[in-house]
Write a protein that holds these residues in place. Structure first.
Motif, PDB file in Angstrom:
ATOM      1  N   LEU A   8       2.167  24.832  46.168  1.00 16.65           N
ATOM      2  CA  LEU A   8       2.726  23.803  45.292  1.00 16.65           C
ATOM      3  C   LEU A   8       2.133  23.909  43.896  1.00 16.65           C
ATOM      4  O   LEU A   8       2.845  23.763  42.904  1.00 16.65           O
ATOM      5  CB  LEU A   8       2.496  22.415  45.892  1.00 16.65           C
ATOM      6  N   ARG A   9       0.842  24.169  43.800  1.00 10.71           N
ATOM      7  CA  ARG A   9       0.201  24.335  42.485  1.00 10.71           C
ATOM      8  C   ARG A   9       0.892  25.465  41.716  1.00 10.71           C
ATOM      9  O   ARG A   9       1.183  25.336  40.530  1.00 10.71           O
ATOM     10  CB  ARG A   9      -1.283  24.612  42.637  1.00 10.71           C
ATOM     11  N   ALA A  10       1.179  26.553  42.394  1.00 11.95           N
ATOM     12  CA  ALA A  10       1.869  27.679  41.749  1.00 11.95           C
ATOM     13  C   ALA A  10       3.283  27.269  41.344  1.00 11.95           C
ATOM     14  O   ALA A  10       3.729  27.589  40.239  1.00 11.95           O
ATOM     15  CB  ALA A  10       1.904  28.885  42.675  1.00 11.95           C
ATOM     16  N   ALA A  11       3.991  26.557  42.216  1.00 12.90           N
ATOM     17  CA  ALA A  11       5.362  26.129  41.912  1.00 12.90           C
ATOM     18  C   ALA A  11       5.386  25.165  40.735  1.00 12.90           C
ATOM     19  O   ALA A  11       6.243  25.272  39.848  1.00 12.90           O
ATOM     20  CB  ALA A  11       5.999  25.476  43.134  1.00 12.90           C
ATOM     21  N   VAL A  12       4.457  24.230  40.691  1.00 11.77           N
ATOM     22  CA  VAL A  12       4.381  23.277  39.578  1.00 11.77           C
ATOM     23  C   VAL A  12       4.050  24.020  38.288  1.00 11.77           C
ATOM     24  O   VAL A  12       4.625  23.745  37.239  1.00 11.77           O
ATOM     25  CB  VAL A  12       3.361  22.160  39.872  1.00 11.77           C
ATOM     26  N   GLY A  13       3.168  24.996  38.370  1.00  8.79           N
ATOM     27  CA  GLY A  13       2.817  25.783  37.194  1.00  8.79           C
ATOM     28  C   GLY A  13       3.993  26.561  36.651  1.00  8.79           C
ATOM     29  O   GLY A  13       4.224  26.607  35.443  1.00  8.79           O
ATOM     30  N   VAL A  14       4.778  27.158  37.533  1.00 11.23           N
ATOM     31  CA  VAL A  14       5.965  27.913  37.114  1.00 11.23           C
ATOM     32  C   VAL A  14       7.007  26.976  36.527  1.00 11.23           C
ATOM     33  O   VAL A  14       7.566  27.236  35.462  1.00 11.23           O
ATOM     34  CB  VAL A  14       6.564  28.709  38.295  1.00 11.23           C
ATOM     35  N   SER A  15       7.255  25.850  37.186  1.00 10.89           N
ATOM     36  CA  SER A  15       8.305  24.945  36.703  1.00 10.89           C
ATOM     37  C   SER A  15       7.912  24.297  35.386  1.00 10.89           C
ATOM     38  O   SER A  15       8.755  24.118  34.517  1.00 10.89           O
ATOM     39  CB  SER A  15       8.648  23.885  37.749  1.00 10.89           C
TER      40      SER A  15
END
Length: 110
Positions: A8-15
């Protein structure tokens, strides 16, 4: 930190790096879009259904975090070590700001 929190941290960072901070209306629209995909994830078929279902959950949680941040609900990716509890806490925070589940569903047409 759980594996889900790391994803999720990676997904939030990408978004967040791929777009400017969303205004609350745009963030709500994104949450509704992701929620409809999440609701349809029961119909995933094929050998990669689990990955698709997790991707839908990550998209929803990322959109939930974006909406919470846009309206001032405190949130942290680490809240998602237990995803179900993290969602409930943030959704309750949205309700306290007047963004009830029924409004989200009404906007979606249910």
């Amino acid at each position: 930190m759980s594996m889900y929190s790391q994803l999720l941290r990676a997904a939030v960072g990408v978004s967040s790096s791929s777009r400017d901070e969303l205004n609350p209306r745009a963030a709500l629209a994104e949450l509704i879009r992701c929620r409809s995909r999440l609701a349809g994830s029961e119909s995933h078929e094929g050998s990669d259904w689990a990955s698709a279902a997790v991707a839908d959950e990550l998209a929803y949680d990322s959109a939930l975090i974006a909406l919470c941040r846009s309206v001032g609900v405190p949130c942290d990716v680490d809240d998602f070590d237990n995803p179900g509890q993290g969602r409930v806490r943030l959704e309750q925070g949205l309700k306290s700001r007047g963004i009830a589940d029924s409004k989200i569903q009404a906007c979606h047409g249910h």
